[in-house]
Write a protein that holds these residues in place. Structure first.
Motif, PDB file in Angstrom:
ATOM      1  N   CYS A   1      13.608  -9.175  -1.658  1.00  0.00           N
ATOM      2  CA  CYS A   1      12.550  -9.386  -2.346  1.00  0.00           C
ATOM      3  C   CYS A   1      12.386  -7.731  -2.263  1.00  0.00           C
ATOM      4  O   CYS A   1      11.455  -7.603  -3.128  1.00  0.00           O
ATOM      5  N   PHE A   2      11.994  -7.428  -0.882  1.00  0.00           N
ATOM      6  CA  PHE A   2      11.391  -6.450  -0.384  1.00  0.00           C
ATOM      7  C   PHE A   2      11.581  -5.477  -1.246  1.00  0.00           C
ATOM      8  O   PHE A   2      10.157  -4.091  -1.499  1.00  0.00           O
ATOM      9  N   SER A   3      12.571  -4.282  -1.979  1.00  0.00           N
ATOM     10  CA  SER A   3      12.530  -3.502  -2.850  1.00  0.00           C
ATOM     11  C   SER A   3      11.565  -3.633  -4.502  1.00  0.00           C
ATOM     12  O   SER A   3      11.678  -3.259  -5.124  1.00  0.00           O
ATOM     13  N   TYR A   4      10.898  -5.134  -4.889  1.00  0.00           N
ATOM     14  CA  TYR A   4      10.254  -4.991  -5.917  1.00  0.00           C
ATOM     15  C   TYR A   4       8.944  -4.993  -5.296  1.00  0.00           C
ATOM     16  O   TYR A   4       7.925  -5.808  -6.255  1.00  0.00           O
ATOM     17  N   PHE A   5       8.098  -5.099  -4.400  1.00  0.00           N
ATOM     18  CA  PHE A   5       7.637  -4.177  -4.098  1.00  0.00           C
ATOM     19  C   PHE A   5       6.562  -3.035  -4.111  1.00  0.00           C
ATOM     20  O   PHE A   5       7.605  -2.522  -3.427  1.00  0.00           O
ATOM     21  N   ASP A   6       5.231  -3.006  -3.752  1.00  0.00           N
ATOM     22  CA  ASP A   6       4.770  -1.480  -3.617  1.00  0.00           C
ATOM     23  C   ASP A   6       5.478  -1.138  -2.492  1.00  0.00           C
ATOM     24  O   ASP A   6       4.060  -1.691  -1.453  1.00  0.00           O
ATOM     25  N   ARG A   7       6.167  -0.024  -1.897  1.00  0.00           N
ATOM     26  CA  ARG A   7       6.893  -0.114  -0.878  1.00  0.00           C
ATOM     27  C   ARG A   7       5.267   0.142   0.315  1.00  0.00           C
ATOM     28  O   ARG A   7       5.004  -0.228   1.618  1.00  0.00           O
ATOM     29  N   GLU A   8       4.786   1.608  -0.223  1.00  0.00           N
ATOM     30  CA  GLU A   8       3.347   1.838   0.379  1.00  0.00           C
ATOM     31  C   GLU A   8       2.969   1.199   0.721  1.00  0.00           C
ATOM     32  O   GLU A   8       1.773   1.121   1.957  1.00  0.00           O
ATOM     33  N   VAL A   9       2.296   0.407   0.067  1.00  0.00           N
ATOM     34  CA  VAL A   9       1.285  -0.792   0.389  1.00  0.00           C
ATOM     35  C   VAL A   9       1.655  -1.561   1.127  1.00  0.00           C
ATOM     36  O   VAL A   9       0.875  -2.295   2.176  1.00  0.00           O
ATOM     37  N   MET A  10       2.932  -2.077   0.635  1.00  0.00           N
ATOM     38  CA  MET A  10       3.492  -3.308   1.865  1.00  0.00           C
ATOM     39  C   MET A  10       3.379  -2.511   3.326  1.00  0.00           C
ATOM     40  O   MET A  10       3.684  -3.489   4.110  1.00  0.00           O
ATOM     41  N   LYS A  11       3.767  -0.757   3.618  1.00  0.00           N
ATOM     42  CA  LYS A  11       4.066  -0.759   4.896  1.00  0.00           C
ATOM     43  C   LYS A  11       2.486  -1.084   5.402  1.00  0.00           C
ATOM     44  O   LYS A  11       2.355  -1.620   6.985  1.00  0.00           O
ATOM     45  N   SER A  12       1.348  -0.795   5.170  1.00  0.00           N
ATOM     46  CA  SER A  12      -0.052  -1.015   5.759  1.00  0.00           C
ATOM     47  C   SER A  12      -0.226  -2.541   5.690  1.00  0.00           C
ATOM     48  O   SER A  12      -0.864  -3.578   6.432  1.00  0.00           O
ATOM     49  N   GLU A  13       0.253  -3.312   4.139  1.00  0.00           N
ATOM     50  CA  GLU A  13      -0.030  -4.679   4.339  1.00  0.00           C
ATOM     51  C   GLU A  13       0.697  -5.147   6.029  1.00  0.00           C
ATOM     52  O   GLU A  13       0.005  -6.175   6.087  1.00  0.00           O
ATOM     53  N   VAL A  14       1.597  -4.851   5.136  1.00  0.00           N
ATOM     54  CA  VAL A  14       2.375  -5.806   6.884  1.00  0.00           C
ATOM     55  C   VAL A  14       2.087  -5.204   8.794  1.00  0.00           C
ATOM     56  O   VAL A  14       1.759  -6.407   9.014  1.00  0.00           O
ATOM     57  N   SER A  15       1.869  -4.009   8.242  1.00  0.00           N
ATOM     58  CA  SER A  15       1.337  -4.184   9.650  1.00  0.00           C
ATOM     59  C   SER A  15      -0.455  -4.507   9.790  1.00  0.00           C
ATOM     60  O   SER A  15      -0.624  -4.887  11.461  1.00  0.00           O
ATOM     61  N   ARG A  16      -1.271  -4.542   8.518  1.00  0.00           N
ATOM     62  CA  ARG A  16      -2.293  -5.025   8.594  1.00  0.00           C
ATOM     63  C   ARG A  16      -2.168  -6.468   9.311  1.00  0.00           C
ATOM     64  O   ARG A  16      -3.148  -7.151   9.415  1.00  0.00           O
ATOM     65  N   MET A  17      -1.156  -7.483   8.825  1.00  0.00           N
ATOM     66  CA  MET A  17      -0.937  -9.226   8.841  1.00  0.00           C
ATOM     67  C   MET A  17      -0.661  -9.636  10.183  1.00  0.00           C
ATOM     68  O   MET A  17      -0.321 -10.893  10.921  1.00  0.00           O
ATOM     69  N   LEU A  18       0.256  -8.673  10.645  1.00  0.00           N
ATOM     70  CA  LEU A  18       0.657  -9.181  11.908  1.00  0.00           C
ATOM     71  C   LEU A  18      -0.134  -8.740  13.300  1.00  0.00           C
ATOM     72  O   LEU A  18      -0.852  -7.543  13.138  1.00  0.00           O
ATOM     73  N   LYS A  19       0.142 -10.122  13.636  1.00  0.00           N
ATOM     74  CA  LYS A  19      -0.099  -9.926  15.499  1.00  0.00           C
ATOM     75  C   LYS A  19       0.532  -8.880  16.437  1.00  0.00           C
ATOM     76  O   LYS A  19       1.358  -8.637  15.520  1.00  0.00           O
ATOM     77  N   PRO A  20      -0.034  -8.177  17.447  1.00  0.00           N
ATOM     78  CA  PRO A  20       0.712  -7.127  18.005  1.00  0.00           C
ATOM     79  C   PRO A  20       1.942  -8.493  18.881  1.00  0.00           C
ATOM     80  O   PRO A  20       2.191  -9.034  19.488  1.00  0.00           O
ATOM     81  N   HIS A  21       3.044  -7.412  18.658  1.00  0.00           N
ATOM     82  CA  HIS A  21       4.012  -7.739  18.484  1.00  0.00           C
ATOM     83  C   HIS A  21       5.576  -8.311  17.938  1.00  0.00           C
ATOM     84  O   HIS A  21       5.731  -9.226  18.112  1.00  0.00           O
ATOM     85  N   GLY A  22       4.080  -8.510  16.894  1.00  0.00           N
ATOM     86  CA  GLY A  22       4.755  -9.421  15.409  1.00  0.00           C
ATOM     87  C   GLY A  22       5.909  -8.769  14.864  1.00  0.00           C
ATOM     88  O   GLY A  22       5.874  -7.139  15.072  1.00  0.00           O
ATOM     89  N   LYS A  23       7.239  -9.457  14.105  1.00  0.00           N
ATOM     90  CA  LYS A  23       7.964  -8.694  13.689  1.00  0.00           C
ATOM     91  C   LYS A  23       7.676  -8.919  12.251  1.00  0.00           C
ATOM     92  O   LYS A  23       7.494  -9.842  11.761  1.00  0.00           O
ATOM     93  N   LEU A  24       8.222  -7.994  11.185  1.00  0.00           N
ATOM     94  CA  LEU A  24       8.675  -8.349  10.332  1.00  0.00           C
ATOM     95  C   LEU A  24       9.989  -8.267   9.655  1.00  0.00           C
ATOM     96  O   LEU A  24      11.221  -7.535  10.426  1.00  0.00           O
ATOM     97  N   ILE A  25      11.039  -8.915   9.227  1.00  0.00           N
ATOM     98  CA  ILE A  25      12.161  -9.493   8.993  1.00  0.00           C
ATOM     99  C   ILE A  25      12.738  -9.393   7.775  1.00  0.00           C
ATOM    100  O   ILE A  25      12.378 -10.239   6.153  1.00  0.00           O
ATOM    101  N   LYS A  26      14.165  -8.858   6.905  1.00  0.00           N
ATOM    102  CA  LYS A  26      14.094  -8.236   5.734  1.00  0.00           C
ATOM    103  C   LYS A  26      15.092  -8.992   5.746  1.00  0.00           C
ATOM    104  O   LYS A  26      16.186  -8.760   6.771  1.00  0.00           O
ATOM    105  N   ILE A  27      15.680  -9.297   4.769  1.00  0.00           N
ATOM    106  CA  ILE A  27      17.206 -10.249   4.461  1.00  0.00           C
ATOM    107  C   ILE A  27      17.200  -9.075   3.050  1.00  0.00           C
ATOM    108  O   ILE A  27      16.825 -10.052   2.118  1.00  0.00           O
TER     109      ILE A  27
END
Length: 254
Positions: A119-145
């Motif tokens: 699903c990641f290509s359906y999202f606004d990529r630039e918005v998601m870059k900051s949004e994912v980084s905002r929501m993740l804890k320090p040392h958190g991971k984003l995993i795309k499948i």
């Protein structure tokens, strides 16, 4: 409905139309994927995990851990209803919500893991870059499948060709492949493996009904013509068979 000029030349699609087929026929990830996700910490004890674009909740339902806080978000009301129903039937405490990935409303440092499958290509990529980084804890991971059939497989090749006869604008996975190696995040890693996924004629037909090129975007006349032709085509194959797929896992850590 979703419409993006970069996907299917802007032809609108709605995953909600596929919800019943998606829930029944797209729960096909191999055990190897779940083993690798567990090794990356998905659903581990005392962690918080958000699955974006969760659809009918396939990942949270299969990697449920009562000792983890698990959330699934999707823009489709219909798909979330199926996810909630499945969780309730199994007695699983998963928090499903209807929300665009770009504005879930979660606070900063909320999650140890964020996943996004198919699903990641359906999202606004630039918005998601900051949004994912905002929501993740320090040392958190984003995993795309992302998992897709191989067009070297005759059944997949013929099925895709038949869909495109009736829906020529369908990109058949092109945009998602382009996203796998994107440059949004530093220190990302990608691995992939091939797998043979078992199907019957019915389940493969259902799988094709649950793709973006058919129920999600065809009109009724197009779908009925494709539906009958695809069922007829599958009579040329055994009742049970496997279809070769390639599965990609891409992740980065804050």
């Amino acid at each position: 409905m979703i419409s993006d000029k970069n996907i299917d030349s802007g032809k609108a699609f709605d995953w909600g139309f596929t919800s019943a087929q998606y829930a029944k026929y797209r729960n096909i990830y191999p055990q190897e994927l779940y083993d690798r996700l567990c090794a990356l910490g998905v659903g581990a004890d005392a962690t918080s995990w958000l699955d974006l674009g969760t659809g009918t909740g396939i990942l949270p339902l299969n990697l449920y851990n009562m000792n983890a806080d698990i959330y699934g978000a999707d823009i489709s009301d219909a798909q979330i209803e199926f996810a909630k129903k499945s969780a309730e039937e199994r007695g699983l405490n998963i928090n499903f919500l209807v929300s665009p990935a770009e504005s879930t409303g979660f606070s900063e440092n909320s999650f140890d893991i964020i996943t996004a499958a198919q699903c990641f290509s359906y999202f606004d990529r630039e918005v998601m870059k900051s949004e994912v980084s905002r929501m993740l804890k320090p040392h958190g991971k984003l995993i795309k499948i992302y998992m897709d059939w191989s067009l070297e497989d005759s059944i997949a090749k013929n099925s895709v060709s038949l869909v495109k006869e009736h829906n020529s604008l369908w990109d058949a996975g092109k945009n998602i492949y382009d996203d796998i190696y994107d440059d949004l995040f530093d220190n990302r890693r990608t691995e992939f493996f091939d797998c043979d996924i078992p199907f019957t004629r019915e389940s493969w037909h259902g799988r094709m009904c649950a793709c973006r090129g058919t129920l999600a975007s065809m009109n009724e006349e197009q779908f009925q013509k494709w539906n009958s032709e695809h069922i007829r085509m599958l009579r040329n194959y055994p009742e049970a068979f496997t279809v070769k797929h390639r599965l990609f896992i891409t992740w980065f850590e804050l």
